[in-house]
Design an enzyme around this catalytic site. Structure first.
Site, PDB file in Angstrom:
ATOM      1  N   ASP A 180      -2.292  23.577 -37.409  1.00  7.87           N
ATOM      2  CA  ASP A 180      -2.927  24.075 -38.627  1.00  7.87           C
ATOM      3  C   ASP A 180      -3.626  22.879 -39.284  1.00  7.87           C
ATOM      4  OD1 ASP A 180      -3.816  25.617 -40.716  1.00  7.87           O
ATOM      5  OD2 ASP A 180      -1.906  26.625 -41.044  1.00  7.87           O
TER       6      ASP A 180
HETATM    7  C1  NOJ Z   1      -4.956  26.903 -43.015  1.00 10.47           C
HETATM    8  C2  NOJ Z   1      -4.288  28.209 -42.741  1.00 10.47           C
HETATM    9  O1  NOJ Z   1      -2.886  28.073 -42.850  1.00 10.47           O
HETATM   10  C3  NOJ Z   1      -4.617  28.798 -41.375  1.00 10.47           C
HETATM   11  O2  NOJ Z   1      -4.090  30.084 -41.297  1.00 10.47           O
HETATM   12  C4  NOJ Z   1      -6.090  28.800 -41.154  1.00 10.47           C
HETATM   13  O3  NOJ Z   1      -6.383  29.349 -39.887  1.00 10.47           O
HETATM   14  C5  NOJ Z   1      -6.611  27.371 -41.254  1.00 10.47           C
HETATM   15  N1  NOJ Z   1      -6.322  26.845 -42.590  1.00 10.47           N
HETATM   16  C6  NOJ Z   1      -8.105  27.283 -40.980  1.00 10.47           C
HETATM   17  O4  NOJ Z   1      -8.829  27.844 -42.001  1.00 10.47           O
END
Ligand code: NOJ
Length: 734
Positions: A283
Site C-alpha cells: 500500500d
Molecule cells: C491507500 C489505500 O489504502 C489503498 O486502498 C489504495 O489502493 C492506495 N492508497 C492507492 O490509492
C-alpha cells in the site's frame, strides 16, 4: 509496432498475435529481458509512482518523467484517459533503453466514470451476477481509459462500523465476503487478461486490515490465529483462487509484525498455502512506514524487511529505488530475490499483451464510445435498485402514489456530488441524477424542495422553510446521512449518528404529523434509533452512484420492489460496537431476567437491525425447514428445504438465507453461521420450495488443535429471512 520497439529482443516476439500467451514464450521473454537489465532497471520495475490530477487535467512530476526514461519506474497509478496514458507510455517504450511498457493502475473500486453503488451497498443486493456485472462495467470503462490494473477488490472483513472503510467491503460475514470477492475478481478480469475490456485485479489489504483496534484507521490488529484463519483470511484466499493477478499489503500490523514486512503472511500463507503466483504490491508508502511502526531503524532496513517478507513492488515510497541497490551490494538482499520480483511483474505485463502492443489500452474511440454509455448507466441503475434496503414501512406509506403531494427535504435531497461516495475514481457528481431529479422525472406531485440544514454544523435557520413545505404535503421525503468524505480511507468516526443538525431536522419534520420517509445516504451502518422511531418509512440508500436518483424513484414509487438486505448489523448505539450476528453464545447467554448474564445495564443486546434484514413491499412466510435425513456422514449430501410463500399482493424478490449452528465443538462455535443464500422471485400468493444442499465440508472449522475439519454431533439449521429470524431443525453429523 512491437518489432520496432523491441528490435533488440525480437527473437522473443514469436508469439505475436496471440492474446492467450504460451507460458514458454512468456518465460523466454522475461528471462531474456532479465539478462539484459541493469540492477537499476530491475529495481525500476519494482517501483510504482503516482501521477497527479489537476483541474486542468492529468499531470506528472518532471522527476517521474525522467525516472520513466531512465527505466527507474515501471508502473504508475492515478494516470488515466487514453491520451494521457499514451503520452506516458511513449516515454517508456520510445525513450527508455529497454522499452519495457509501463503498467497503469488506479483505484477503480465501484466504477470508473459510470459510478455504481459503493461495494457495501452492492453486497446488500445479494446478487452475485449483478456484482460481477458492476465490476465488468468498471473494468470495461477503465481499460478503455488506458488502465491495466485496478486496486480492487477490497475484501477486508469488517465488523466495526466506526472504521470508514466498511464502505469498500462486503460486510461482516465471511461466507458472503468470499462469494463477493470471487464475483468481483471475475468481473474485473473478465474473459482473461489481455482482452481490452479486462483489468488485473488487486486483492487488498492483505491482511486483516478490517479489524483495527477500536475501529481507528491504520490501527493495530491483534487477533488469535484461529480467529484470523476462520473469519479474516478466507476472503483473500477466495480472491486468489478466483485468479486475482496481484495482492496489496495492508498498512496495519498483525500479531506484532506490520503486514508489509510480514513473511509469515506474505510468503508462508499467501504463496505456500494459498498458492498465489502473481505479484505483491505494497500500500501507499507502507515500506517507509515500517520505520514509525518500529520494526526497522531506517528506510533501507525497511526495504530489506519488505523484500525478505515477499513484497515485489513498492508503491510511492521509493524505498526500493533509493536503497535496494546498496542493500544488494552489502549482501543483505540477493539478486535472486530481486529477479523473482521482477519476473512476476514482467509476467503480468506480458499477460496483458503490453509487449505485443503497449498502446492497446489507449484507444480514444473506445473510450468515447464506452464511458458513461446508455448500457452502462442502465446497469448502474439496476445495481442501485437492487442495493437499496427497506428498513421500515409502517402503514405501507411506501410505495408512494404518483399523485401524492411530496415535500422533498434534506441536505442530500438535491445533492449530486455526495452520491458517488468515496473512492469514486474518475466519477463526477455532474453526471449523477439527484433524488429530487429522479422524483420529478417520475411524478408531478413534487411540491418543492428545502434543504433544512447542511450535512454538518449547527445552523437550524433552514428548519422553518422545511417545516412550512412539509405542512403542505401528503408525504415528506427527507434525505439525510453522511458526507462522502466521512467514509472510506482515514474516515473513522466515534459517533454513528447523523452529523450536524440532521437528527433535529427529522424530529422537527416528524412533529408536523406528516408521514415521513427517511432516505439514508451513508457509507456505514448508523446508530439512529430516534430517526427510525420517528419515521414512517426508512430506506437505506447508501451511496448509489451515477443513477442514484432514478433508482430511488423506481423504489419509492414502487416500479421496483426492494429486495436488498443488510450485509452488516446496524447497532443501536456506538457502545454496542463491535456487534455482529455470528457471535459466540458465552457461558452466560443473555437472559432478560438475570443480571448475571452477558448483557448491558443500559441497552438491549439486540441490534437496531440485524444482519440479513430487509423488507419488501410484499411479505413472505416461511415454513419450518425439513431435511432429507436426520443423520448424515462425510460424503453425504444433505438437502435442507423450506416453503417460502409470497403472502402479499405484489410480486417480490426474497433473499432466503441458510444458517447453521454447531451445538458442541472442541472450541466454542458461533450462535449462527451463514452457509448459503438464494434470491427467489415470487408472484402474489405463489409458494416455492427452496432447497439448499449441505455436506460435511460446509461444517468444517479450526478445531482445538488448529486442524481444519468437522466434528460429529448435533447441528441446528435455519432457512429464514434474516439472522434473527426462524426456527431451526436439528440434524446429526455422524
Ligand atoms: C491507500 C489505500 O489504502 C489503498 O486502498 C489504495 O489502493 C492506495 N492508497 C492507492 O490509492
Amino acid at each position: 509496432m512491437a518489432a520496432a520497439i523491441f528490435a533488440g529482443i525480437a527473437l522473443f516476439f514469436s508469439f505475436q498475435g496471440s492474446s492467450v500467451p504460451l507460458s514458454s514464450s512468456e518465460d523466454r521473454l522475461v528471462d531474456s529481458l532479465l539478462t539484459l537489465m541493469t540492477v537499476e532497471e530491475k529495481i525500476g520495475q519494482m517501483t510504482l509512482f503516482t501521477t497527479d490530477w489537476e483541474a486542468t487535467g492529468p499531470t506528472i512530476r518532471e522527476g517521474y518523467r525522467e525516472d520513466i526514461r531512465q527505466g527507474r519506474c515501471g508502473a504508475l497509478f492515478n494516470s488515466h484517459t487514453a491520451a494521457f496514458t499514451r503520452e506516458l507510455q511513449r516515454l517508456a517504450v520510445e525513450e527508455s533503453r529497454l522499452k519495457i511498457p509501463l503498467l497503469f493502475g488506479y483505484d477503480v473500486i465501484h466504477g470508473y466514470k459510470t459510478i455504481f453503488p459503493i461495494p457495501l451497498a452492492e453486497a446488500a443486493s445479494w446478487d452475485l451476477e449483478a456484482i460481477e456485472r458492476s465490476a465488468r462495467v468498471a473494468a470495461t470503462e477503465a481499460a478503455a481509459a488506458g488502465l491495466h490494473w485496478t486496486f480492487a477488490p477490497m475484501v477486508d472483513l469488517t465488523r466495526d462500523p466506526r472504521w470508514g472503510r466498511v464502505m469498500e467491503g462486503a460486510g461482516e460475514d465471511t461466507w458472503w465476503a468470499c462469494r463477493v470477492a470471487e464475483a468481483r475478481v471475475r468481473g474485473f478480469q473478465g474473459k482473461g487478461l489481455g482482452h481490452t475490456d479486462a483489468v488485473a485485479a488487486c486483492v487488498k489489504h492483505y491482511a486483516a486490515y478490517g479489524a483495527p483496534t477500536a475501529g481507528r484507521e491504520y490501527g493495530t490488529v491483534d487477533m488469535s490465529e484461529r480467529f484470523f484463519r476462520e473469519y479474516y483470511l478466507p476472503p483473500y484466499a477466495a480472491a486468489v483462487r478466483a485468479g486475482a493477478a496481484t495482492v496489496m499489503t495492508a498498512f496495519n500490523d498483525y500479531d506484532g509484525v506490520p503486514a508489509t514486512g510480514n513473511r509469515y503472511l506474505l510468503t508462508d500463507v499467501l504463496r505456500r498455502e494459498l498458492g498465489f503466483t502473481g505479484f505483491v504490491v505494497t500500500d501507499y508508502t507502507a515500506i517507509n512506514e515500517l520505520v514509525p511502526h518500529g520494526v526497522a531503524r531506517n528506510e533501507q532496513e525497511a526495504g530489506e524487511l519488505a523484500l525478505h517478507a515477499g513484497v515485489d513492488m513498492d508503491m510511492q515510497g521509493a524505498v526500493f529505488q533509493q536503497y535496494l541497490k546498496a542493500s544488494l551490494e552489502a549482501g543483505r538482499v540477493s539478486m535472486a530475490q530481486i529477479d523473482t520480483a521482477v519476473r512476476r511483474i514482467l509476467k503480468l505485463k506480458y499477460r496483458l499483451g503490453l509487449f505485443e502492443d503497449p498502446y492497446k489500452f489507449c484507444d480514444p474511440e473506445r473510450e468515447k464510445r464506452l464511458i458513461l454509455s446508455a448500457e452502462h448507466r442502465a446497469a448502474a441503475r439496476d445495481m442501485a435498485r437492487k442495493s437499496i434496503v427497506l428498513l421500515k414501512n409502517e402503514g405501507q406509506v411506501l410505495p408512494l402514489s404518483r399523485t401524492a403531494r411530496l415535500a422533498v427535504i434534506g441536505p442530500l435531497a438535491d445533492n449530486k456530488d455526495e452520491l458517488i461516495g468515496s473512492w469514486s475514481a474518475a466519477g463526477s457528481g455532474s453526471d449523477c441524477v439527484s433524488l429530487l431529479e429522479g422524483l420529478r422525472a417520475t411524478s408531478r406531485g413534487v411540491l418543492g424542495h428545502a434543504k433544512g440544514c447542511e450535512l454538518e454544523g449547527n445552523d437550524r435557520r433552514g428548519f422553518a422553510e422545511a417545516i412550512a413545505l412539509a405542512k403542505k404535503a401528503d408525504v415528506v421525503v427527507v434525505a439525510v446521512g453522511e458526507a462522502a468524505y466521512m467514509s472510506g480511507e482515514a474516515a473513522s468516526r466515534t459517533q454513528l449518528s447523523l452529523p450536524g443538525e440532521q437528527e433535529a431536522l427529522v424530529e422537527a419534520l416528524a412533529a408536523t404529523g406528516r408521514p415521513l420517509v427517511v432516505v439514508l445516504m451513508n457509507g456505514r451502518p448508523l446508530a439512529i434509533p430516534n430517526v427510525v422511531e420517528r419515521a414512517a418509512a426508512v430506506v437505506e440508500a447508501w451511496w448509489l452512484g451515477t443513477e442514484a436518483g432514478n433508482a430511488l424513484a423506481d423504489v419509492l414509487f414502487g416500479d421496483y420492489n426492494p429486495s436488498g438486505k443488510l450485509p452488516m448489523t446496524f447497532p443501536r448505539s456506538v457502545g454496542q460496537v463491535p456487534i455482529f450476528y455470528n457471535e459466540k453464545n458465552t457461558g452466560r447467554p443473555f437472559d432478560p431476567n438475570s443480571k448475571w448474564t452477558s448483557k448491558y445495564l443500559d441497552a438491549p443486546n439486540s441490534p437496531l437491525f440485524p444482519f440479513g434484514f430487509g423488507l419488501s413491499y410484499t411479505s413472505f412466510e416461511y415454513s419450518l425447514p425439513t431435511t432429507s435425513a436426520l443423520t448424515f456422514r462425510a460424503g453425504d449430501t444433505l438437502r435442507v428445504s423450506a416453503q417460502v410463500r409470497n403472502t402479499g399482493d405484489r410480486a417480490g424478490t426474497e433473499v432466503v438465507q441458510l444458517y447453521v449452528r454447531d451445538q458442541v465443538g472442541s472450541v466454542t462455535r458461533p450462535v449462527r453461521e451463514l452457509k448459503g443464500i438464494q434470491r427467489i422471485h415470487l408472484q402474489p400468493g405463489e409458494s416455492r420450495t427452496v432447497t439448499f444442499t449441505l455436506t460435511e465440508t460446509d461444517l468444517r472449522f479450526y478445531r482445538r488443535d488448529m486442524s481444519f475439519g468437522s466434528e460429529p454431533g448435533a447441528f441446528d439449521l435455519w432457512i429464514c429471512s434474516h439472522s434473527a429470524h426462524g426456527q431451526p431443525v436439528r440434524v446429526e453429523l455422524q
